[in-house]
Design a protein around this motif. Structure first.
Motif, short mmCIF file in Angstrom:
data_model
loop_
_atom_site.label_atom_id
_atom_site.label_comp_id
_atom_site.label_asym_id
_atom_site.label_seq_id
_atom_site.Cartn_x
_atom_site.Cartn_y
_atom_site.Cartn_z
N GLU A 4 -82.97 56.37 -31.36
CA GLU A 4 -81.67 56.75 -32.57
C GLU A 4 -80.34 56.51 -31.99
O GLU A 4 -79.83 57.02 -30.95
CB GLU A 4 -81.93 58.18 -33.07
CG GLU A 4 -81.13 58.35 -34.27
CD GLU A 4 -81.21 59.83 -35.16
OE1 GLU A 4 -80.44 60.34 -35.57
OE2 GLU A 4 -82.33 60.58 -34.63
N ILE A 5 -79.61 55.85 -32.75
CA ILE A 5 -78.29 55.24 -32.40
C ILE A 5 -77.49 56.48 -32.77
O ILE A 5 -77.40 56.95 -33.85
CB ILE A 5 -77.81 54.09 -32.98
CG1 ILE A 5 -78.83 52.89 -32.76
CG2 ILE A 5 -76.39 53.58 -32.86
CD1 ILE A 5 -78.61 51.57 -33.40
N GLY A 6 -76.72 57.09 -31.86
CA GLY A 6 -75.93 58.21 -31.96
C GLY A 6 -74.45 57.96 -32.89
O GLY A 6 -74.07 56.74 -32.76
N ALA A 7 -73.97 59.20 -33.33
CA ALA A 7 -72.86 58.69 -34.37
C ALA A 7 -71.76 58.31 -33.29
O ALA A 7 -71.54 58.98 -32.19
CB ALA A 7 -72.30 60.13 -34.92
N GLY A 8 -71.04 57.29 -33.37
CA GLY A 8 -69.85 57.01 -32.82
C GLY A 8 -70.53 55.88 -31.56
O GLY A 8 -69.62 55.60 -30.71
N GLU A 9 -71.86 55.87 -31.44
CA GLU A 9 -72.12 55.18 -30.38
C GLU A 9 -72.56 53.55 -31.07
O GLU A 9 -72.92 53.49 -31.88
CB GLU A 9 -73.52 55.45 -30.02
CG GLU A 9 -74.21 54.62 -28.86
CD GLU A 9 -75.58 55.35 -28.36
OE1 GLU A 9 -76.08 55.04 -27.25
OE2 GLU A 9 -76.20 55.86 -29.36
N SER A 10 -71.91 52.56 -30.16
CA SER A 10 -71.89 51.03 -30.61
C SER A 10 -73.53 50.75 -30.41
O SER A 10 -74.10 51.31 -29.55
CB SER A 10 -71.20 50.22 -29.84
OG SER A 10 -71.74 49.94 -28.57
N SER A 12 -74.32 47.95 -29.04
CA SER A 12 -74.50 47.58 -27.58
C SER A 12 -74.72 48.62 -26.80
O SER A 12 -75.71 48.32 -25.56
CB SER A 12 -73.39 46.38 -27.39
OG SER A 12 -72.27 47.24 -27.42
N GLN A 13 -74.09 49.67 -26.92
CA GLN A 13 -73.94 50.80 -25.99
C GLN A 13 -75.65 51.43 -26.13
O GLN A 13 -76.33 51.61 -25.04
CB GLN A 13 -73.20 51.83 -26.18
CG GLN A 13 -71.88 51.47 -25.92
CD GLN A 13 -70.99 52.61 -26.37
OE1 GLN A 13 -71.07 53.23 -27.43
NE2 GLN A 13 -69.72 52.47 -25.79
N ALA A 14 -76.25 51.50 -27.26
CA ALA A 14 -77.64 51.90 -27.44
C ALA A 14 -78.52 51.01 -26.93
O ALA A 14 -79.54 51.68 -26.19
CB ALA A 14 -77.83 52.15 -28.96
N VAL A 15 -78.25 49.77 -26.85
CA VAL A 15 -79.29 48.86 -26.30
C VAL A 15 -79.44 49.19 -24.79
O VAL A 15 -80.43 49.22 -24.39
CB VAL A 15 -78.97 47.42 -26.64
CG1 VAL A 15 -79.72 46.51 -25.85
CG2 VAL A 15 -79.28 47.15 -28.03
N LEU A 16 -78.15 49.11 -24.02
CA LEU A 16 -78.17 49.39 -22.63
C LEU A 16 -78.72 50.86 -22.37
O LEU A 16 -79.69 50.73 -21.59
CB LEU A 16 -76.81 49.31 -22.37
CG LEU A 16 -75.99 47.87 -22.40
CD1 LEU A 16 -74.62 47.95 -22.10
CD2 LEU A 16 -76.77 46.87 -21.47
N ASP A 38 -74.68 38.08 -27.67
CA ASP A 38 -72.98 38.52 -27.97
C ASP A 38 -72.73 40.07 -28.19
O ASP A 38 -73.16 40.10 -29.50
CB ASP A 38 -72.37 37.49 -28.77
CG ASP A 38 -70.79 37.75 -29.06
OD1 ASP A 38 -70.47 38.91 -28.71
OD2 ASP A 38 -70.27 36.89 -29.35
N PRO A 39 -72.27 40.93 -27.69
CA PRO A 39 -72.55 42.37 -27.75
C PRO A 39 -71.41 42.53 -28.91
O PRO A 39 -71.45 43.47 -29.93
CB PRO A 39 -71.86 42.96 -26.42
CG PRO A 39 -72.15 42.03 -25.43
CD PRO A 39 -72.23 40.56 -25.87
N ASP A 40 -70.39 41.51 -28.94
CA ASP A 40 -69.27 41.93 -29.91
C ASP A 40 -69.89 41.37 -31.42
O ASP A 40 -69.83 42.21 -32.42
CB ASP A 40 -68.03 41.23 -29.81
CG ASP A 40 -67.17 41.81 -28.59
OD1 ASP A 40 -67.53 42.89 -28.39
OD2 ASP A 40 -66.50 40.81 -27.91
N TYR A 70 -81.40 52.79 -35.79
CA TYR A 70 -82.23 53.11 -34.49
C TYR A 70 -82.79 51.92 -34.25
O TYR A 70 -82.33 50.81 -34.66
CB TYR A 70 -83.49 53.97 -34.91
CG TYR A 70 -84.57 53.37 -35.81
CD1 TYR A 70 -85.61 52.73 -35.14
CD2 TYR A 70 -84.30 53.32 -37.22
CE1 TYR A 70 -86.49 52.05 -36.18
CE2 TYR A 70 -85.22 53.01 -38.03
CZ TYR A 70 -86.35 52.16 -37.56
OH TYR A 70 -87.28 51.39 -38.46
N LEU A 71 -83.33 51.81 -32.86
CA LEU A 71 -83.55 50.46 -32.40
C LEU A 71 -85.08 50.83 -31.41
O LEU A 71 -85.46 52.09 -31.40
CB LEU A 71 -82.80 49.98 -31.14
CG LEU A 71 -82.17 50.83 -30.19
CD1 LEU A 71 -83.17 50.37 -28.94
CD2 LEU A 71 -81.01 50.20 -29.82
#
Length: 76
Positions: A4-10, A12-16, A38-40, A70-71
């Motif tokens: 689950e992608i957190g609030a405020g988490e990008s 690309s950060q979640a993927v890593l 491309d992360p951006d 989520y991913l």
């Protein structure tokens, strides 16, 4: 593995973070994300208010990102 992608988490950060956990490898030991995507651009896709799904390969994993919520990661 589902993450689950957190609030405020990008995205690309979640993927890593998720791939690091899934592959039991330090983030610093993973390949550079921009060699796969491309992360951006990945982050921008999910800042829009629409249903989106992006799939790509990174490191030794296949990643699916859903709606900036989520991913999932599975072995490539």
């Amino acid at each position: 593995m589902e993450y689950e992608i957190g609030a405020g988490e990008s995205v690309s950060q979640a993927v890593l973070r998720c791939v690091s956990q899934f592959e039991d490898t330090a983030i610093t030991e993973l390949p550079l994300l921009y060699e796969s995507v491309d992360p951006d651009a990945l982050n921008r896709i999910f800042t829009m208010q629409c249903n989106s799904r992006v799939s790509f390969a990174f490191s030794n994993s296949l990643i699916d990102v859903y709606n900036n919520e989520y991913l999932t990661v599975e072995a490539a």
